[in-house]
Design a protein around this motif. Structure first.
Motif, PDB file in Angstrom:
ATOM      1  N   THR A   1      51.181  37.547  29.438  1.00 57.33           N
ATOM      2  CA  THR A   1      50.980  36.243  30.077  1.00 57.33           C
ATOM      3  C   THR A   1      52.067  35.242  29.701  1.00 57.33           C
ATOM      4  OG1 THR A   1      49.527  35.615  28.279  1.00 57.33           O
ATOM      5  CG2 THR A   1      48.475  36.458  30.279  1.00 57.33           C
TER       6      THR A   1
ATOM      7  N   LYS B   1      48.642  38.647  35.829  1.00 55.53           N
ATOM      8  CA  LYS B   1      47.563  37.644  35.834  1.00 55.53           C
ATOM      9  C   LYS B   1      47.987  36.324  35.187  1.00 55.53           C
ATOM     10  CE  LYS B   1      44.560  40.756  37.420  1.00 55.53           C
ATOM     11  NZ  LYS B   1      45.501  41.871  37.620  1.00 55.53           N
ATOM     12  N   SER B   2      49.257  35.974  35.388  1.00 56.95           N
ATOM     13  CA  SER B   2      49.678  34.657  34.938  1.00 56.95           C
ATOM     14  C   SER B   2      50.391  33.997  36.104  1.00 56.95           C
ATOM     15  CB  SER B   2      50.613  34.762  33.730  1.00 56.95           C
ATOM     16  OG  SER B   2      51.951  34.896  34.150  1.00 56.95           O
TER      17      SER B   2
ATOM     18  N   ASN C   1      44.594  34.012  38.012  1.00 58.67           N
ATOM     19  CA  ASN C   1      44.613  32.928  37.040  1.00 58.67           C
ATOM     20  C   ASN C   1      44.674  31.568  37.758  1.00 58.67           C
ATOM     21  OD1 ASN C   1      45.256  31.150  34.959  1.00 58.67           O
ATOM     22  ND2 ASN C   1      46.482  32.693  33.882  1.00 58.67           N
TER      23      ASN C   1
END
Lengths: 184, 785
Positions: free
Chosen positions: B134, B161-162, B423
């Motif tokens: 991340t 997922k960032s 996210n």
């Protein structure tokens, strides 16, 4: 047999006529190939590839285009013997957009490149031996043929032998090599 | 057309088909074979491709002979440039063949970059990402093709997922984006280049388009030679080639463009010559704090912007202000306002964009043929990739944002991710991202298609401080950025790969790969897929979709998976088409509809929204918001700003007050510094400085001085002076009355020269809304060397 004979005779007639016309305009027949080589070299050294916009072989101080046209609207002989070529497209007004100067001070390095630009064709493609050669470049931006092929061009290699015939594209047709690749 | 490979000669293809068969690629892959190389005598063939350089998006014909680019010319059928190009376009082919082209991956070992295998490089990148996924960022570019930007975004936002992805367009277009969104509710211009063919007047707001967008300049200005009665008004802080061609030159003090725009509105209202019906029907008003205000309150806000007040601060005469107001007062006058970095790289970039819309909205000079405010762009796909795909720290594809739950759900659905995995927290914007890299909040970064080592403002505070970070650079040449790299990946460029670009007028262009990249250089799309696949193989959960399959799975027309992470397979399969078709699903939400890939193959670009009409033909939209042109405007509405956030189809006039710049010249630093481009070089010069003709035309950076200032300093042409700011200094040769002349008290330096980094001197203050830094104004002092 007779037909071939007549054909050869007519061809020779054209050839002789062209030679006479060229002589009239002062085309130097002596040492012709060396001259051609030199002219070709000068032409090539000013272009990234055959029919790329030539670079400006002198310093440019102006910001506007009217200054360019002062010499380049017509073929202009300068005091020092150089000749300013005529632009074939005076309707375009931002000259420095395409023609960039080449004699700018401050060059610190050699540009190392593997670029090999498209070469000048050796001879324009023809339908048969003595038919008028086709135009080996695009017509766009070069609509005024005589600005390069006219009698005042110092580059004799490019001069036409018959500048008095004004409708060039009547006999010289564009070459198929200019065709665009279409996709299905 | 089926999934096709690009054009290549027959023998190579047949060899590769057997290779492909051996790799077990499924049916449906039908290589598109062209065996017609011998068709004409010279072996030369011409193909269409958009230009690699600026955002104008000219159509090129690329001449290919024996597997090499040998010539480029303007495409006479391209609607943008109609056969004309600029020096960069005519010499574009040279950019591929610099001797020092990167040909193999490089990995830093014992402080030195050494050749390595692709496998080793990809493994190293994957291992470093797994360590801290991340805090691994991707810094991209407006030169990403659409599929490149899309796949990088999916890799980062869907896979890691960032949201740590931002493009260099943040340094370039962000203010225009936020300006459009705040005024119209949606990004990108309503007008198009056709307006330049029919307008009466062009007003340049700090825009030297004779050099920066020369093809568009000629498209407009050559009308004069043909007898059209047209005018050009150049508003600027220095005299340029544009000034030379202009009918009026209006010189203003830096930052006071805000005053001038408000001053014009003041006069329109005072005289009562604003378009009353348009204002009543199509416009609403808001204060700087986002609260709704009435027309009367807006009038009261404008009260202080009297011509005398504006004139005093801006240096523009009252007569000139009146002349501008006269033009906007005349209901018959068709006016195009143009701007680029002058307004965008501005600490009040969003505000000044809004203010110019105000002028056009008040006078009703918008969404009409020949009348439009038009924002030009500097990169070939700043619009197509960064703005439309949305490769920004806060965005998701197709105008969506990470903060919005509905938008995240829609994206998760198309990417086949479990609900709630994306996210919601926006990542760092560019300036903050590089600061985070220095402080350690970002531990790794992958730079693609851009050169931040030269183009970031205030360089001393960014990469120079980012030691011990894992830094990956995909590049085509050694640059000011690769010197910081731990891994350098050699990339394919332009016609060495398939691609799609989107230009300033919403036009999407497509091209095919025409020549092989040199050595082991490979497509950026492939690089991203290969790293993602390695992560997947190492068991990284993020690279799996809902069903446990590879997130960046590429399938052929029959739904069979293509092993695109293998270069031999990728190289023979049109991955671009698959990614584009997937991305296309995102585009309808904000009415930026794109047509199927094949439409772009057969067109010289199409302007979105491209919608299928009742005859089944895909139709482009020249002007947005206009009935009859834009399919989303209902019959009888005339002009409708249908993307307005409030749902009332009205654009917003913002009461944005003048605000002074963060740094102004003082006793110690008495000069304004402005930076910018020149016609021969493009941005950081990585490509154009390797082209002989362009390098010779403008080999090195210089500092332009006003002759009066030069006299006071006692310097002449080519003398060296040292430019010093609070942040850094460099030495440059002086240029007086060269191609441009700055106003008294100001200097100009181009930023293309990597041996003279002017960005060591510039300021990194940015617009609070768009986060775009101001490269055009900071205070410096000059010292004679």
């Amino acid at each position: 047999m007779t037909f071939i004979f007549v054909y050869v005779l007519i061809s020779m007639g054209f050839f002789v006529q062209n030679v006479l016309l060229a002589k009239e305009q002062g085309y130097r027949f002596k040492n012709e190939s060396a001259l051609k080589q030199e002219e070709k070299y000068t032409r090539e050294s000013l272009r990234a590839f055959y029919f790329a916009p030539p670079v400006v072989p002198h310093e440019v101080e102006s910001r506007g285009s009217n200054d360019c046209l002062r010499c380049h609207l017509q073929v202009t002989k300068l005091e020092d013997g150089r000749v300013a070529m005529q632009t074939p497209h005076p309707q375009f007004s931002n000259c420095l957009q395409c023609h960039v100067p080449s004699k700018t001070p401050g060059r610190e390095k050699e540009v190392l490149t593997d670029w090999e630009g498209l070469e000048e064709p050796k001879r324009g493609m023809r339908g048969f031996l003595v038919s008028p050669p086709t135009v080996p470049h695009r017509i766009y931006l070069r609509e005024n043929c005589l600005s390069c092929h006219g009698p005042k061009n110092p580059n004799m290699r490019l001069r036409t032998s018959h500048p008095e015939r004004s409708r060039c594209l009547q006999c010289h047709v564009p070459n198929v090599d200019q065709e665009f690749q279409t996709y299905p | 057309m089926n999934n096709t490979v690009t054009r290549r000669d027959f023998l190579k293809t047949s060899a590769k088909i057997s290779a492909l068969a051996a790799l077990g690629v499924g049916a449906g892959v039908t290589p598109f074979v062209q065996a017609s190389e011998e068709k004409n005598s010279s072996g030369l063939k011409w193909h269409k491709a958009p230009c690699r350089f600026c955002g104008t998006g000219c159509g090129l014909l690329v001449g290919v002979k024996k597997g090499r680019v040998v010539a480029t010319q303007g495409d006479p059928e391209a609607p943008v440039n109609k056969g004309l190009l600029c020096a960069k376009g005519y010499h574009a082919g040279g950019a591929l063949y610099g001797k020092d082209r990167l040909r193999t991956p490089l990995i830093r070992k014992n402080g030195k970059l050494e050749p390595a295998s692709w496998d080793e490089a990809i493994d190293l990148i994957a291992d470093n990402i797994i360590k801290d996924p991340t805090r691994f960022a991707v810094y991209g570019s407006g030169q990403w093709t659409i599929p490149e930007g899309y796949v990088s975004m999916k890799f980062l936002k869907g896979g890691l997922k960032s949201n740590q992805i931002d493009p260099n367009a943040r340094l370039c277009m962000a203010s225009a984006v936020v300006g459009f969104i705040t005024t119209f509710g949606v990004d990108e211009p309503s007008g198009c280049y056709d307006d330049l063919d029919v307008c009466d007047t062009v007003i340049c707001w700090g825009n030297n388009w004779a050099e920066m967008h020369p093809v568009l300049f000629s498209r407009f200005f050559d009308r004069k030679a043909k007898g059209d009665k047209i005018k050009m008004i150049d508003m600027a802080t220095r005299r340029t080639r544009t000034t030379e061609a202009a009918d009026h030159y209006i010189e203003f003090q830096p930052q006071t463009d805000m005053l001038i725009a408000n001053g014009i509105c003041h006069l329109l209202i005072k005289r009562g010559t604003y378009d009353k019906k348009f204002v009543q029907d199509k416009v609403r008003f808001k204060a700087n704090d986002k609260l709704d205000i009435t027309f009367e309150q807006y009038v009261a806000f404008l009260e202080e912007y009297t011509p005398e007040h504006v004139s005093k601060l801006s240096g523009v005469s009252v007569e000139q202000l009146n002349m501008l107001a006269d033009l906007f007062s005349d209901p018959k006058e068709k006016i195009v306002s143009l701007w680029c970095m002058g307004m965008n790289q501005h600490t009040r970039g969003t505000a000044i964009n809004n203010l110019v819309y105000n002028v056009h909205l008040l006078s009703g000079k918008i969404a009409k043929p020949g009348s439009t405010p038009f924002s030009l762009t500097g990169q070939p796909s700043a619009c197509g990739t960064c703005r439309e795909v949305g490769t920004l720290a806060h965005a998701l594809p197709g105008g969506r944002v990470v903060k919005n739950e509905e938008h995240r759900r829609e994206t998760e659905e198309i990417w086949n991710l479990p609900a709630g995995t994306l996210n919601p927290k926006p990542g760092f914007h560019t300036v903050a991202m590089f600061k985070a890299l220095a402080t350690g909040d970002i531990t790794g970064m992958w730079v693609q298609v851009t050169n931040p080592g030269q183009s970031m403002p205030n360089l001393n505070e960014t990469l120079k401080k980012a030691h011990d970070r894992f830094f990956v650079v995909s590049e085509i040449y050694p640059t000011a950025t690769t010197v910081y790299a731990d891994v350098v990946l050699p990339s394919a460029m332009w016609v060495e790969k398939n691609g799609l670009f989107g230009n300033s007028e919403r036009r999407t262009h497509q091209w095919f790969k025409l020549v092989e990249p040199p050595g082991e250089a490979r497509d950026d799309v492939w690089q991203t897929i290969a790293v993602a696949r390695r992560l997947y193989e190492k068991g990284f959960e993020g690279m799996k979709d809902k069903n446990g399959e590879f997130l960046l799975k590429i399938t052929d027309d029959n739904g069979a998976e293509v092993e695109a992470w293998k270069w031999e397979v990728f190289n023979l399969f049109n991955v671009d088409r698959v990614l584009f078709e997937e991305y296309r699903k995102f585009t309808t939400k904000k009415h930026k509809d794109l047509a199927p890939y094949e439409e772009y193959v057969s067109h010289r670009g199409m302007r979105w929204p491209v919608v299928k009409d009742s005859m089944g033909v895909w139709r482009e939209t020249p002007r947005r918001y206009v009935e009859g042109e834009d399919p989303y405007v209902k019959r009888g509405e005339g002009i409708s700003f249908y993307m307005a956030k409030a749902g009332d189809n009205r654009a917003i006039i913002w009461a944005r007050p003048y605000e002074p710049p963060p740094e102004v010249p003082d006793q110690e630093y008495p000069f304004w510094l402005c930076t910018g481009r020149v016609v021969e070089h493009w941005h950081t010069g990585t490509m154009t400085r390797r082209i002989k003709e362009l390098y010779h035309a403008n080999p090195r950076a210089y500092v332009e001085l006003n002759p009066d200032d030069a006299e006071a300093l006692d310097v002449f042409n080519n003398d060296l002076v040292k430019i010093v700011s609070r942040r850094g200094s460099i030495e440059l040769p002086v240029s007086i009355n060269g191609r441009s002349t700055p106003q008294k008290g100001a200097v100009f330096v181009p930023f293309f020269d990597e041996s003279k980094l002017i960005n060591l001197v510039t300021l990194d203050a940015y617009c609070p809304q768009s986060k775009e830094p101001d490269y055009k104004k900071c205070a410096v002092r000059l010292e004679k060397v």
